[in-house]
Design a protein around this motif. Sequence first.
Motif, mmCIF file in Angstrom:
data_model
loop_
_atom_site.group_PDB
_atom_site.id
_atom_site.type_symbol
_atom_site.label_atom_id
_atom_site.label_comp_id
_atom_site.label_asym_id
_atom_site.label_seq_id
_atom_site.Cartn_x
_atom_site.Cartn_y
_atom_site.Cartn_z
ATOM 1 N N GLU A 6 -5.002 -2.654 -1.474
ATOM 2 C CA GLU A 6 -4.430 -1.954 -0.324
ATOM 3 C C GLU A 6 -4.449 -0.450 -0.535
ATOM 4 O OE1 GLU A 6 -1.656 -5.598 -1.077
ATOM 5 O OE2 GLU A 6 -2.687 -4.061 -2.242
ATOM 6 N N SER A 7 -4.435 0.275 0.576
ATOM 7 C CA SER A 7 -4.309 1.728 0.543
ATOM 8 C C SER A 7 -3.698 2.190 1.860
ATOM 9 C CB SER A 7 -5.680 2.388 0.328
ATOM 10 O OG SER A 7 -6.560 2.059 1.394
ATOM 11 N N GLY A 9 -0.548 3.743 2.218
ATOM 12 C CA GLY A 9 0.894 3.918 2.258
ATOM 13 C C GLY A 9 1.283 5.381 2.064
ATOM 14 N N LEU A 20 -2.497 1.218 7.237
ATOM 15 C CA LEU A 20 -2.784 0.579 5.959
ATOM 16 C C LEU A 20 -4.148 -0.097 6.016
ATOM 17 C CD1 LEU A 20 0.651 -1.131 5.211
ATOM 18 C CD2 LEU A 20 -0.064 1.216 4.758
ATOM 19 N N ARG A 92 7.514 -2.235 0.398
ATOM 20 C CA ARG A 92 6.178 -2.298 -0.200
ATOM 21 C C ARG A 92 5.395 -3.306 0.625
ATOM 22 N NH1 ARG A 92 4.096 -0.013 -4.472
ATOM 23 N NH2 ARG A 92 2.195 -0.870 -5.426
ATOM 24 N N THR A 120 1.267 -1.513 -1.384
ATOM 25 C CA THR A 120 1.306 -0.071 -1.178
ATOM 26 C C THR A 120 2.648 0.274 -0.548
ATOM 27 O OG1 THR A 120 0.107 1.816 -0.206
ATOM 28 C CG2 THR A 120 0.179 -0.195 1.098
#
Length: 126
Positions: A6-7, A9, A20, A92, A120
């Motif tokens: 994941e990315s 955040g 996201l 999160r 994230t």
Amino acid sequence: QEPLVESGGGSVQSGGSLRLSCAPRGLPFTGNCMGWFREGPKKGRVAVATIDSDGYTTYIEAVKGRFTISQDYSNNTLYLQMNNLKPEDTARYYCAAEELAPRCMVSAGTAAFGYWGQGTQVTVSS
């Protein structure tokens, strides 16, 4: 290593937006269900949104009208567009996937998903 990454955040003020992203580490994902979950302070991990291979989506009531889950097959990426963020969205966020989910819905819960990312952090300040 977790099979999903994941990315996107970050920290935003109430009313702000974040997007996201989630991509598989390695080979493209070919399963029939993907989803986003979140785990807040002193709370368990709960589903936020799901999408199946036909594009059918489900959301929890708390995010309907504000969050949008989508999947781009051209770059094998799952997204969660989050608008009008609220402090209670602080958590999160985890990406999840399953190859043959019998029910691709938020009500299926964490047990329905076999593949996860590391998460994230999303922090929304008032």
